[in-house]
Design a protein around this motif. Structure first.
Motif, PDB file in Angstrom:
ATOM      1  N   LEU A 113       6.893 -14.435   1.340  1.00 40.90           N
ATOM      2  CA  LEU A 113       8.196 -14.182   0.644  1.00 40.90           C
ATOM      3  C   LEU A 113       9.310 -14.692   1.381  1.00 40.90           C
ATOM      4  CD1 LEU A 113       9.925 -12.843  -1.433  1.00 40.90           C
ATOM      5  CD2 LEU A 113       8.970 -10.701  -0.656  1.00 40.90           C
ATOM      6  N   THR A 114      10.148 -15.356   1.422  1.00 39.37           N
ATOM      7  CA  THR A 114      11.154 -16.110   2.001  1.00 39.37           C
ATOM      8  C   THR A 114      12.638 -15.699   1.769  1.00 39.37           C
ATOM      9  OG1 THR A 114      11.890 -17.338   4.200  1.00 39.37           O
ATOM     10  CG2 THR A 114      10.763 -17.590   2.088  1.00 39.37           C
ATOM     11  N   ASP A 115      13.621 -15.545   2.666  1.00 39.59           N
ATOM     12  CA  ASP A 115      14.784 -15.969   1.978  1.00 39.59           C
ATOM     13  C   ASP A 115      14.822 -17.501   2.916  1.00 39.59           C
ATOM     14  OD1 ASP A 115      15.308 -14.908   4.693  1.00 39.59           O
ATOM     15  OD2 ASP A 115      16.986 -13.472   3.740  1.00 39.59           O
ATOM     16  N   GLY A 116      14.658 -17.855   3.464  1.00 37.36           N
ATOM     17  CA  GLY A 116      14.934 -19.019   4.254  1.00 37.36           C
ATOM     18  C   GLY A 116      15.587 -18.911   5.720  1.00 37.36           C
ATOM     19  N   ILE A 117      15.604 -17.571   6.374  1.00 39.95           N
ATOM     20  CA  ILE A 117      16.174 -17.282   7.532  1.00 39.95           C
ATOM     21  C   ILE A 117      15.092 -16.064   7.613  1.00 39.95           C
ATOM     22  CG2 ILE A 117      17.850 -15.335   8.453  1.00 39.95           C
ATOM     23  CD1 ILE A 117      19.414 -16.212   6.478  1.00 39.95           C
ATOM     24  N   ILE A 118      14.104 -15.067   6.877  1.00 37.44           N
ATOM     25  CA  ILE A 118      12.940 -14.343   7.158  1.00 37.44           C
ATOM     26  C   ILE A 118      12.136 -14.612   6.464  1.00 37.44           C
ATOM     27  CG2 ILE A 118      12.759 -11.563   6.872  1.00 37.44           C
ATOM     28  CD1 ILE A 118      15.908 -11.021   6.884  1.00 37.44           C
ATOM     29  N   TYR A 119      11.163 -14.502   7.093  1.00 39.16           N
ATOM     30  CA  TYR A 119       9.862 -14.942   6.324  1.00 39.16           C
ATOM     31  C   TYR A 119       8.412 -13.472   6.892  1.00 39.16           C
ATOM     32  CZ  TYR A 119      11.840 -19.805   6.535  1.00 39.16           C
ATOM     33  OH  TYR A 119      12.292 -21.380   6.128  1.00 39.16           O
ATOM     34  N   LYS A 120       8.647 -13.649   5.816  1.00 38.13           N
ATOM     35  CA  LYS A 120       7.627 -12.500   5.305  1.00 38.13           C
ATOM     36  C   LYS A 120       6.070 -13.122   4.943  1.00 38.13           C
ATOM     37  CE  LYS A 120      10.538  -8.874   4.339  1.00 38.13           C
ATOM     38  NZ  LYS A 120      10.706  -7.013   4.288  1.00 38.13           N
ATOM     39  N   PHE A 121       5.082 -12.947   6.384  1.00 40.26           N
ATOM     40  CA  PHE A 121       3.618 -12.844   5.186  1.00 40.26           C
ATOM     41  C   PHE A 121       2.650 -11.624   5.173  1.00 40.26           C
ATOM     42  CE2 PHE A 121       5.664 -16.858   8.565  1.00 40.26           C
ATOM     43  CZ  PHE A 121       4.935 -17.308   8.110  1.00 40.26           C
ATOM     44  N   TYR A 122       2.279 -12.147   4.480  1.00 37.24           N
ATOM     45  CA  TYR A 122       1.388 -11.121   3.812  1.00 37.24           C
ATOM     46  C   TYR A 122      -0.325 -11.983   3.132  1.00 37.24           C
ATOM     47  CZ  TYR A 122       5.223  -9.175   2.049  1.00 37.24           C
ATOM     48  OH  TYR A 122       6.837  -8.815   1.681  1.00 37.24           O
ATOM     49  N   THR A 123      -1.116 -11.339   3.768  1.00 37.92           N
ATOM     50  CA  THR A 123      -2.785 -11.617   3.114  1.00 37.92           C
ATOM     51  C   THR A 123      -3.611 -10.818   1.945  1.00 37.92           C
ATOM     52  OG1 THR A 123      -4.726 -12.216   4.186  1.00 37.92           O
ATOM     53  CG2 THR A 123      -3.709 -10.907   5.146  1.00 37.92           C
ATOM     54  N   CYS A 124      -4.284 -11.178   1.724  1.00 38.62           N
ATOM     55  CA  CYS A 124      -4.840 -10.452   0.697  1.00 38.62           C
ATOM     56  C   CYS A 124      -5.425  -8.914   0.938  1.00 38.62           C
ATOM     57  CB  CYS A 124      -6.493 -11.088   0.076  1.00 38.62           C
ATOM     58  SG  CYS A 124      -7.896 -11.566   1.403  1.00 38.62           S
ATOM     59  N   ASN A 125      -5.612  -8.031   0.315  1.00 37.30           N
ATOM     60  CA  ASN A 125      -5.906  -6.398   0.394  1.00 37.30           C
ATOM     61  C   ASN A 125      -7.225  -6.729   0.374  1.00 37.30           C
ATOM     62  OD1 ASN A 125      -7.148  -4.419  -0.200  1.00 37.30           O
ATOM     63  ND2 ASN A 125      -5.316  -3.608  -0.604  1.00 37.30           N
ATOM     64  N   PHE A 126      -8.229  -6.130   1.882  1.00 36.15           N
ATOM     65  CA  PHE A 126      -9.076  -6.017   2.263  1.00 36.15           C
ATOM     66  C   PHE A 126     -10.522  -6.078   0.714  1.00 36.15           C
ATOM     67  CE2 PHE A 126      -7.800  -7.161   6.257  1.00 36.15           C
ATOM     68  CZ  PHE A 126      -8.160  -8.919   6.651  1.00 36.15           C
ATOM     69  N   ASP A 127      -9.714  -4.479  -0.399  1.00 32.09           N
ATOM     70  CA  ASP A 127     -10.615  -3.868  -0.392  1.00 32.09           C
ATOM     71  C   ASP A 127     -10.184  -5.103  -2.434  1.00 32.09           C
ATOM     72  OD1 ASP A 127     -11.029  -1.981   0.765  1.00 32.09           O
ATOM     73  OD2 ASP A 127      -8.379  -1.129   0.227  1.00 32.09           O
ATOM     74  N   ASN A 128      -9.606  -5.949  -2.602  1.00 23.82           N
ATOM     75  CA  ASN A 128      -9.566  -6.681  -3.357  1.00 23.82           C
ATOM     76  C   ASN A 128      -8.516  -7.795  -3.458  1.00 23.82           C
ATOM     77  OD1 ASN A 128      -8.557  -7.807  -5.645  1.00 23.82           O
ATOM     78  ND2 ASN A 128      -8.145  -6.065  -6.844  1.00 23.82           N
ATOM     79  N   GLU A 129      -9.883  -8.806  -3.028  1.00 19.54           N
ATOM     80  CA  GLU A 129      -8.811 -10.041  -2.607  1.00 19.54           C
ATOM     81  C   GLU A 129      -7.965 -10.537  -3.292  1.00 19.54           C
ATOM     82  OE1 GLU A 129     -12.437 -12.838  -1.446  1.00 19.54           O
ATOM     83  OE2 GLU A 129     -12.971 -11.465   0.107  1.00 19.54           O
ATOM     84  N   ASN A 130      -7.447 -10.424  -4.577  1.00 17.76           N
ATOM     85  CA  ASN A 130      -6.728 -11.283  -5.076  1.00 17.76           C
ATOM     86  C   ASN A 130      -5.483  -9.880  -5.490  1.00 17.76           C
ATOM     87  OD1 ASN A 130      -8.706 -13.094  -6.490  1.00 17.76           O
ATOM     88  ND2 ASN A 130      -9.625 -11.252  -8.075  1.00 17.76           N
ATOM     89  N   LYS A 131      -5.028  -9.940  -4.504  1.00 19.34           N
ATOM     90  CA  LYS A 131      -4.373  -8.352  -4.581  1.00 19.34           C
ATOM     91  C   LYS A 131      -3.657  -9.117  -2.868  1.00 19.34           C
ATOM     92  CE  LYS A 131      -4.672  -5.508  -7.694  1.00 19.34           C
ATOM     93  NZ  LYS A 131      -3.275  -6.190  -9.154  1.00 19.34           N
ATOM     94  N   LEU A 132      -2.749  -9.065  -2.346  1.00 18.96           N
ATOM     95  CA  LEU A 132      -1.405  -9.294  -2.015  1.00 18.96           C
ATOM     96  C   LEU A 132      -1.671  -7.550  -0.880  1.00 18.96           C
ATOM     97  CD1 LEU A 132       1.370 -11.485  -1.964  1.00 18.96           C
ATOM     98  CD2 LEU A 132      -0.921 -11.953  -0.601  1.00 18.96           C
ATOM     99  N   ASN A 133      -2.306  -6.996   0.174  1.00 18.38           N
ATOM    100  CA  ASN A 133      -1.401  -5.922   0.740  1.00 18.38           C
ATOM    101  C   ASN A 133      -0.461  -5.789   0.970  1.00 18.38           C
ATOM    102  OD1 ASN A 133      -3.387  -5.225   2.776  1.00 18.38           O
ATOM    103  ND2 ASN A 133      -3.499  -6.664   4.033  1.00 18.38           N
ATOM    104  N   SER A 134       0.144  -4.894   0.802  1.00 19.00           N
ATOM    105  CA  SER A 134       2.050  -4.274   0.440  1.00 19.00           C
ATOM    106  C   SER A 134       2.848  -4.442   2.061  1.00 19.00           C
ATOM    107  CB  SER A 134       1.416  -2.856  -0.344  1.00 19.00           C
ATOM    108  OG  SER A 134       1.765  -2.157   0.871  1.00 19.00           O
ATOM    109  N   ASP A 135       2.596  -4.523   3.251  1.00 20.80           N
ATOM    110  CA  ASP A 135       2.836  -4.782   4.046  1.00 20.80           C
ATOM    111  C   ASP A 135       2.794  -5.909   4.814  1.00 20.80           C
ATOM    112  OD1 ASP A 135       4.028  -2.952   4.043  1.00 20.80           O
ATOM    113  OD2 ASP A 135       2.407  -1.403   5.038  1.00 20.80           O
ATOM    114  N   PRO A 136       3.785  -7.258   5.029  1.00 22.51           N
ATOM    115  CA  PRO A 136       3.712  -8.077   5.725  1.00 22.51           C
ATOM    116  C   PRO A 136       2.674  -8.116   6.716  1.00 22.51           C
ATOM    117  CG  PRO A 136       5.533  -7.611   6.001  1.00 22.51           C
ATOM    118  CD  PRO A 136       5.654  -6.291   5.208  1.00 22.51           C
ATOM    119  N   PHE A 137       1.512  -8.510   7.352  1.00 18.92           N
ATOM    120  CA  PHE A 137       1.180  -8.668   8.607  1.00 18.92           C
ATOM    121  C   PHE A 137       2.145  -9.305  10.214  1.00 18.92           C
ATOM    122  CE2 PHE A 137      -0.411 -12.640   7.042  1.00 18.92           C
ATOM    123  CZ  PHE A 137      -0.339 -13.710   7.903  1.00 18.92           C
TER     124      PHE A 137
END
Length: 162
Positions: A113-137
């Motif tokens: 998720l980005t505005d071109g200045i800040i880039y937030k990287f998310y990975t899948c939730n380990f409990d459900n691979e079809n969902k993203l973790n709520s916090d960026p890693f």
């Protein structure tokens, strides 16, 4: 090339980029993609058409929605989904949109998720691979980054991913 060498190369390219001019000319989402996101991906070694596409269609509930940018790695399937907003936008408001795309793109592994200045990287939730973790890693601010941030970013360089 080592991670350290790649991060030094990224640092050099970031310093050569007229980032403030690009930001000033990113007054809408399309300009933000063109002036900030595409150059950022180029710095990481990705090339348009071969490695990433804009406005990639995903089927969601019998309709087609467009993810702003997708990066395709090896399989030529959308591995990284990038939801882009106008420079300086409140990104938190748009997290659910990225999640919705991610849930409907089974081959995707990361969301950004980005505005071109800040880039937030998310990975899948380990409990459900079809969902993203709520916090960026990982979160990168192109106006305020450290050598450590660039070393983490180097792990996403095309030469490392390949």
């Amino acid at each position: 090339m080592s991670i350290k060498q790649i991060s030094e190369n990224i640092s050099k390219k970031l310093l050569e980029w007229d980032f403030e001019k690009a930001t000033a000319n990113s007054n809408n989402e399309a300009n933000t993609i063109d002036n900030l996101v595409k150059p950022f991906l180029n710095i990481l070694g990705y090339k348009p058409i071969d490695d990433f596409q804009t406005e990639y269609s995903i089927e969601i509930e019998n309709s087609s929605k467009s993810v702003d940018v997708v990066v395709m790695i090896k399989s030529k399937k959308p591995t990284i989904l990038i939801e882009c907003k106008t420079a300086k936008a409140d990104l938190e408001v748009h997290y659910n949109q990225l999640c919705h795309y991610f849930e409907n793109s089974k081959e995707s592994k990361l969301g950004i998720l980005t505005d071109g200045i800040i880039y937030k990287f998310y990975t899948c939730n380990f409990d459900n691979e079809n969902k993203l973790n709520s916090d960026p890693f990982f979160e990168l601010n192109l106006r305020d980054y450290s050598n450590s941030d660039l070393e983490k970013l180097a792990g996403f360089d095309k030469s490392i991913i390949d």
